[in-house]
Design an enzyme around this catalytic site. Structure first.
Site, PDB file in Angstrom:
ATOM      1  N   HIS A  16      18.892  23.753 -15.251  1.00  0.00           N
ATOM      2  CA  HIS A  16      19.857  22.710 -15.622  1.00  0.00           C
ATOM      3  C   HIS A  16      21.266  23.261 -15.784  1.00  0.00           C
ATOM      4  CE1 HIS A  16      16.192  20.426 -17.342  1.00  0.00           C
ATOM      5  NE2 HIS A  16      16.489  19.993 -16.140  1.00  0.00           N
ATOM      6  N   HIS A  17      21.525  24.456 -15.214  1.00  0.00           N
ATOM      7  CA  HIS A  17      22.870  25.026 -15.413  1.00  0.00           C
ATOM      8  C   HIS A  17      23.932  24.148 -14.775  1.00  0.00           C
ATOM      9  CE1 HIS A  17      22.082  26.359 -11.337  1.00  0.00           C
ATOM     10  NE2 HIS A  17      23.367  26.638 -11.213  1.00  0.00           N
ATOM     11  N   SER A  48      23.016  16.530   1.773  1.00  0.00           N
ATOM     12  CA  SER A  48      22.600  15.681   0.649  1.00  0.00           C
ATOM     13  C   SER A  48      23.724  15.586  -0.377  1.00  0.00           C
ATOM     14  CB  SER A  48      21.371  16.271  -0.046  1.00  0.00           C
ATOM     15  OG  SER A  48      20.194  15.882   0.617  1.00  0.00           O
ATOM     16  N   LYS A 104      12.202  20.298  -7.474  1.00  0.00           N
ATOM     17  CA  LYS A 104      11.330  19.978  -6.335  1.00  0.00           C
ATOM     18  C   LYS A 104      10.226  19.055  -6.814  1.00  0.00           C
ATOM     19  CE  LYS A 104      10.985  21.211  -1.981  1.00  0.00           C
ATOM     20  NZ  LYS A 104      12.118  21.721  -1.194  1.00  0.00           N
ATOM     21  N   ASP A 149      27.238  27.171  -2.568  1.00  0.00           N
ATOM     22  CA  ASP A 149      28.196  26.487  -3.451  1.00  0.00           C
ATOM     23  C   ASP A 149      28.037  24.977  -3.467  1.00  0.00           C
ATOM     24  OD1 ASP A 149      29.563  28.763  -4.450  1.00  0.00           O
ATOM     25  OD2 ASP A 149      30.563  28.965  -2.510  1.00  0.00           O
ATOM     26  N   LYS A 183      19.351  28.489  -3.568  1.00  0.00           N
ATOM     27  CA  LYS A 183      19.928  27.993  -2.320  1.00  0.00           C
ATOM     28  C   LYS A 183      21.240  27.249  -2.591  1.00  0.00           C
ATOM     29  CE  LYS A 183      16.750  25.782   0.010  1.00  0.00           C
ATOM     30  NZ  LYS A 183      15.932  24.672   0.568  1.00  0.00           N
TER      31      LYS A 183
HETATM   32  N1  GLU Z   1      13.969  19.427   1.045  1.00  0.00           N
HETATM   33  C1  GLU Z   1      15.169  20.035   1.472  1.00  0.00           C
HETATM   34  C2  GLU Z   1      15.219  21.491   1.059  1.00  0.00           C
HETATM   35  O1  GLU Z   1      14.207  22.107   0.823  1.00  0.00           O
HETATM   36  C3  GLU Z   1      16.404  19.253   1.060  1.00  0.00           C
HETATM   37  C4  GLU Z   1      16.627  19.104  -0.400  1.00  0.00           C
HETATM   38  C5  GLU Z   1      17.739  18.141  -0.771  1.00  0.00           C
HETATM   39  O2  GLU Z   1      18.415  17.662   0.113  1.00  0.00           O
HETATM   40  O3  GLU Z   1      17.875  17.874  -1.956  1.00  0.00           O
HETATM   41  O4  GLU Z   1      16.245  22.103   1.016  1.00  0.00           O
END
Ligand code: GLU
Length: 467
Positions: A63-64, A360, A105, A98, A93
């Site tokens: 939650h940073h 996204s 997940k 950034d 990731k």
């Molecule tokens: N499921 C994708 C991933 O593993 C996209 C995640 C997203 O867009 O929030 O990076």
């Protein structure tokens, strides 16, 4: 493999990188652990009237930064360990590229091909409802997206369910990867594969790095093998081919195929839609099992399916000089060492498949801004270009043709802005981690982790730990 623990694998890579950072043990532990782990079960009434218990998870790793972000996976591989590992990978990731989100997940343990569309809709809506009740979804708290086994269709159901129970003005931002008509963004479907292409292209453009692995610079003429022709694998392959690379092998559920002469992707997709698989595609040789092609002769291997695919047992036989990790966690730590030892350049998942979450982020921004990218400036830009062009016409005493004017005075729309933002992100992040790699004499995975740990840890230092 029963002793395979995905979350341990991620943490092993984290620990290796942590040694190159300045943070104390306690803070590093805080960064590694999952903040919230939710396991839910609920009943599904199947179309035939029988009742089945469905297991689902959502893990918020860090939650940073808020909201937390990460896909929802529908697969029989889903379990708590897998969801925790994937949530952690999302944190790292996002930090590497950034994107200002914490990692999360979700997953439901089902084989989606065994359920009707109506059943999948019931499962998705019930899962969303449970997430809402437990505060695990919302534009400012936790924002799901597609992952293995899900697509824009499921995200549309998530949004629709959320809208029915919340009156949030930013409701559209509760999920990304939605259909365009429901607040999605152009370029999201292609984004992960497109990002893989930009990442590989940048890696291949570095003359010195290519020389070190015995390859010429550039994508042009390189051969590649792809594992998995789902959304990510298909788009990565498509853009690599457009960039001049040759697809010589494909691994799918039903088996693997190889051809020195190159495989026509569009025709193969048609064949796959008709027959349900790739085996028997004209002009290709079928290999003895669905993983055999991973060991075939090629320059670039693109694992674009699930985790734990390149492991101790097959790594010694893998010949590719570049491993482009389009999937999450495709390489075990043992396989990583074996391939690295052989001199392969491993472009790690926590950088290379970040294109999806990057776009996204753009989609989420669009949703909370309530305006499409380019809407304000497109026409203004075009008029400015036209003014400049008319001055050039006066000076040069030559009139531009309509075609030239259209090309030169074109203002950027949403699709082009998304693509440019994605390319910029992948190129900058690659160069950032490549510099860290050289500075510490480590591999790219360790470099990406060092970058992520420094960014997340630095933020904790600035915020302090809440008492
Ligand atoms: N499921 C994708 C991933 O593993 C996209 C995640 C997203 O867009 O929030 O990076």
């Amino acid at each position: 493999m029963s002793d395979y623990k995905f979350f341990d694998q991620v943490n092993k890579a984290f620990d290796k990188a942590a040694k190159y950072t300045r943070f104390d043990k306690g803070l590093l532990e805080q960064m590694k652990f999952c903040n919230d782990v939710l396991h839910i079960t609920f009943p599904l009434e199947r179309d035939n009237g029988s009742i089945e218990v469905i297991h689902g998870w959502r893990v918020e790793h860090s939650h940073h930064k808020l909201p937390t972000k990460g896909g929802i996976r529908y697969s029989m591989t889903v379990n708590e360990d897998e969801t925790m590992a994937l949530a952690a990978l999302m944190t790292y990731k996002c930090a590497v590229v950034d994107v200002p989100f914490g990692g999360a997940k979700g997953g439901i343990k089902i084989d989606p091909s065994k359920y009707s569309e109506a059943e999948l809709e019931r499962i998705t809506r019930r899962y969303t409802f449970q997430l809402y009740k437990k505060n695990f979804i919302g534009p400012g708290s936790d924002v799901p997206a597609p992952d293995y086994g899900t697509s824009a269709r499921e995200m549309g159901w998530v949004l629709d369910t959320y809208r029915q129970i919340s009156s949030d003005i930013n409701a559209e931002g509760c999920v990304t990867g939605k259909p365009i008509g429901q607040g999605g963004i152009r370029g999201r479907t292609e984004a992960t594969g497109r990002g893989v292409f930009f990442g590989v292209q940048e890696a291949c453009s570095n003359k010195e790095d290519m020389k070190a692995i015995g390859l010429d610079p550039g994508i042009e003429g390189k051969t590649f093998v792809v594992q998995g022709l789902g959304n990510v694998g298909f788009h990565a392959a498509k853009y690599l081919i457009e960039g001049g690379a040759k697809m010589v092998g494909v691994a799918e559920m039903d088996g693997s195929i190889y051809s020195d002469n190159g495989i026509d992707l569009a025709k193969l997709m048609e064949y796959k839609n008709e027959t349900g698989g790739v085996v028997g595609f004209e002009g290709t040789k079928t290999l003895e099992n669905n993983a055999a092609v991973l060991e075939a002769e090629c320059d670039i291997l693109v694992p674009a399916a699930l985790e734990n695919q390149l492991k101790e047992s097959n790594a010694p036989n893998i010949k590719a000089k570049i491993i482009a990790e389009a999937a999450n966690g495709p390489t075990t730590s043992e396989a990583h060492e074996i391939m690295k030892e052989r001199g392969a350049l491993i472009i790690p998942d926590n950088f290379l498949n970040a294109g999806g979450v990057t776009v996204s982020y753009f989609e989420w921004l669009k949703n909370i801004q309530h305006v499409r990218f380019g809407r304000m400036e497109k026409r203004f830009e075009e008029n400015s270009f036209r003014r400049i062009l008319s001055v050039i016409e006066t000076i040069s005493e030559r009139k531009f043709t309509d075609q030239e004017l259209q090309f030169l005075a074109h203002g950027a729309g949403e699709e082009e802005l998304v693509d440019s933002g994605l390319q910029d992100t992948m190129v900058n992040s690659y160069n950032e981690i490549n510099e860290i790699r050289k500075k510490h004499d480590v591999d790219l995975r360790t470099a990406a982790f060092i970058s992520a740990i420094n960014k997340v840890g630095g933020l904790y230092e600035r915020m302090g730990i809440f008492p």
